[in-house]
Design a protein around this motif. Structure first.
Motif, PDB file in Angstrom:
ATOM      1  N   ALA A   1       0.853  -1.188   0.000  1.00  0.00           N
ATOM      2  CA  ALA A   1       0.000   0.000   0.000  1.00  0.00           C
ATOM      3  C   ALA A   1       0.889   1.237   0.000  1.00  0.00           C
ATOM      4  CB  ALA A   1      -0.925  -0.010   1.211  1.00  0.00           C
ATOM      5  N   SER A   2       0.295   2.366  -0.283  1.00  0.00           N
ATOM      6  CA  SER A   2       1.036   3.626  -0.293  1.00  0.00           C
ATOM      7  C   SER A   2       1.566   3.898   1.116  1.00  0.00           C
ATOM      8  CB  SER A   2       0.125   4.759  -0.744  1.00  0.00           C
ATOM      9  OG  SER A   2      -0.403   4.480  -2.037  1.00  0.00           O
ATOM     10  N   ALA A   3       2.816   4.350   1.190  1.00  0.00           N
ATOM     11  CA  ALA A   3       3.472   4.443   2.499  1.00  0.00           C
ATOM     12  C   ALA A   3       4.229   5.757   2.633  1.00  0.00           C
ATOM     13  CB  ALA A   3       4.428   3.268   2.691  1.00  0.00           C
ATOM     14  N   PHE A   4       4.373   6.202   3.879  1.00  0.00           N
ATOM     15  CA  PHE A   4       5.108   7.425   4.176  1.00  0.00           C
ATOM     16  C   PHE A   4       6.601   7.139   4.356  1.00  0.00           C
ATOM     17  CE2 PHE A   4       0.932   8.859   6.100  1.00  0.00           C
ATOM     18  CZ  PHE A   4       0.646   9.750   5.076  1.00  0.00           C
ATOM     19  N   LEU A   5       7.389   8.161   4.130  1.00  0.00           N
ATOM     20  CA  LEU A   5       8.816   8.167   4.438  1.00  0.00           C
ATOM     21  C   LEU A   5       8.982   8.779   5.826  1.00  0.00           C
ATOM     22  CD1 LEU A   5      11.715   7.760   3.137  1.00  0.00           C
ATOM     23  CD2 LEU A   5      11.598  10.199   2.570  1.00  0.00           C
ATOM     24  N   PHE A   6       9.795   8.138   6.668  1.00  0.00           N
ATOM     25  CA  PHE A   6       9.941   8.587   8.052  1.00  0.00           C
ATOM     26  C   PHE A   6      11.364   9.064   8.327  1.00  0.00           C
ATOM     27  CE2 PHE A   6       6.268   5.889   8.043  1.00  0.00           C
ATOM     28  CZ  PHE A   6       5.395   6.495   8.939  1.00  0.00           C
TER      29      PHE A   6
ATOM     30  N   ILE B   1       7.524  12.361   6.865  1.00  0.00           N
ATOM     31  CA  ILE B   1       7.990  13.607   6.263  1.00  0.00           C
ATOM     32  C   ILE B   1       7.649  13.699   4.779  1.00  0.00           C
ATOM     33  CG2 ILE B   1       9.846  14.007   7.906  1.00  0.00           C
ATOM     34  CD1 ILE B   1      11.788  12.752   5.878  1.00  0.00           C
ATOM     35  N   GLY B   2       7.131  12.637   4.196  1.00  0.00           N
ATOM     36  CA  GLY B   2       6.775  12.644   2.782  1.00  0.00           C
ATOM     37  C   GLY B   2       6.383  11.250   2.329  1.00  0.00           C
ATOM     38  N   PRO B   3       5.960  11.118   1.069  1.00  0.00           N
ATOM     39  CA  PRO B   3       5.612   9.797   0.552  1.00  0.00           C
ATOM     40  C   PRO B   3       6.863   8.982   0.241  1.00  0.00           C
ATOM     41  CG  PRO B   3       4.527  11.573  -0.693  1.00  0.00           C
ATOM     42  CD  PRO B   3       5.619  12.192   0.111  1.00  0.00           C
ATOM     43  N   ALA B   4       6.845   7.707   0.607  1.00  0.00           N
ATOM     44  CA  ALA B   4       7.922   6.785   0.236  1.00  0.00           C
ATOM     45  C   ALA B   4       7.489   5.863  -0.889  1.00  0.00           C
ATOM     46  CB  ALA B   4       8.340   5.946   1.439  1.00  0.00           C
ATOM     47  N   LEU B   5       6.185   5.582  -0.973  1.00  0.00           N
ATOM     48  CA  LEU B   5       5.670   4.640  -1.960  1.00  0.00           C
ATOM     49  C   LEU B   5       4.243   5.023  -2.297  1.00  0.00           C
ATOM     50  CD1 LEU B   5       6.082   1.878  -3.484  1.00  0.00           C
ATOM     51  CD2 LEU B   5       5.070   0.784  -1.473  1.00  0.00           C
ATOM     52  N   ALA B   6       3.957   5.138  -3.583  1.00  0.00           N
ATOM     53  CA  ALA B   6       2.595   5.401  -4.044  1.00  0.00           C
ATOM     54  C   ALA B   6       2.133   4.211  -4.872  1.00  0.00           C
ATOM     55  CB  ALA B   6       2.546   6.680  -4.877  1.00  0.00           C
ATOM     56  N   VAL B   7       1.012   3.628  -4.497  1.00  0.00           N
ATOM     57  CA  VAL B   7       0.456   2.481  -5.215  1.00  0.00           C
ATOM     58  C   VAL B   7      -0.820   2.949  -5.911  1.00  0.00           C
ATOM     59  CG1 VAL B   7      -0.473   0.141  -5.017  1.00  0.00           C
ATOM     60  CG2 VAL B   7       1.424   0.864  -3.547  1.00  0.00           C
TER      61      VAL B   7
END
Length: 286
Positions: free
Chosen positions: A137-142, A149-155
């Motif tokens: 799934a779409s996930a955040f960057l930590f 702090i931002g998106p890490a993965l967009a599905v």
């Protein structure tokens, strides 16, 4: 690649499939941001159009921007706590163990996956998170403080199919772009597509449904009977040949969806057995 028992897969979208509505609407938008669902998604669409960008990245950016401005908790644990309150459709809580027991009785090894455009951190906090081999799934960057702090993965709707190929080859790490692109002959892949079922509810699931259906697997259009738009989407998925099956979003024991899952497992077991019988003899004839 071989396993102790033949491996089969049930993969699911999340929003509208296992849970009603969009997860952000239940876990975040109205209570913490103080804005309506309609306003948030309208702003998301406007941002994506203005930037000629991906709507998934746009909604993730807005979630973080607005949460930060409102002084909300951006930690990984904070997102998971929000996910703990996600509502589920009837029967979902005990669906996975029930299907696992049926698969085991058929000498199959059933694994469950999420393939969703929703938030991985929210799903990881849900009561059913422990049942999944992977949550794609779409996930955040930590950052180092474990704050988003931002998106890490967009599905999105097309990139969802990547994860079916990862399952097919059993190269499950999202970051591994080398193994997924290695040549593996169709007959040597860990989980053939005809041993997969994909459960989804809408337009973002079309590429996954098309892929699974075209490769001999089962695509199931799940719908909420209380929402006409949901019912119409399922009807369209069936009429267009994207899905092979359809069912009301009731996962309770004995429901039509439950009976369908049992039939799919029996079908997969029969296919495994037929494949074994069809193999050419090895070595010289006795």
């Amino acid at each position: 690649m071989s396993f102790e028992r033949p491996r089969v897969v049930f993969a699911y979208d999340f929003d509208g499939t296992l849970a009603p509505g969009n997860m952000q609407e239940h876990a975040f938008i109205p209570d913490e941001l103080g804005m309506s669902h309609e306003d948030f998604w309208a702003e998301t669409r406007a941002l994506a159009q203005a930037q000629r960008g991906d709507p998934i990245l746009a909604y993730m950016h807005l979630m973080l921007e607005k949460a930060q401005a409102a002084g909300k908790d951006l930690s990984r644990d904070g997102w998971r706590r929000r996910g703990a309150a996600l509502p589920l459709f009837p029967g979902v809580a005990d669906w996975f163990e029930r299907q696992n027991a049926r698969a085991a009785a058929l000498e199959l090894d059933l694994r469950h996956f999420i393939i969703s455009s929703g938030n991985r951190e929210l799903i990881e906090g849900s009561p059913i998170a422990g049942h999944f081999e992977r949550i794609y799934a779409s996930a955040f960057l930590f950052d180092t403080q474990d704050d988003a702090i931002g998106p890490a993965l967009a599905v999105n709707y097309t990139s969802k199919t990547q994860y079916l190929f990862r399952i097919n080859k059993w190269t499950l790490e999202e970051w591994d772009d080398e193994a997924i692109n290695k040549v593996v002959m169709k007959g040597e892949r860990a989980v053939p597509f005809d041993r997969m079922a994909f459960f989804g509810d809408g337009m973002t699931d079309i590429p996954c449904m098309r892929l699974v259906t075209d490769q001999g697997g089962a695509a199931v259009a799940v719908y909420n009977p209380a929402i006409e738009r949901s019912r119409a989407a399922a009807r369209r998925l069936l009429d267009d040949g994207r899905a092979r099956h359809s069912g009301v979003a009731d996962y309770s024991e004995g429901s039509e969806l439950d009976r369908l899952a049992e039939a799919l497992l029996v079908e997969m077991a029969a296919r495994v057995g037929a494949h074994g019988l069809a193999l050419w003899p090895q070595g010289p004839a006795a």
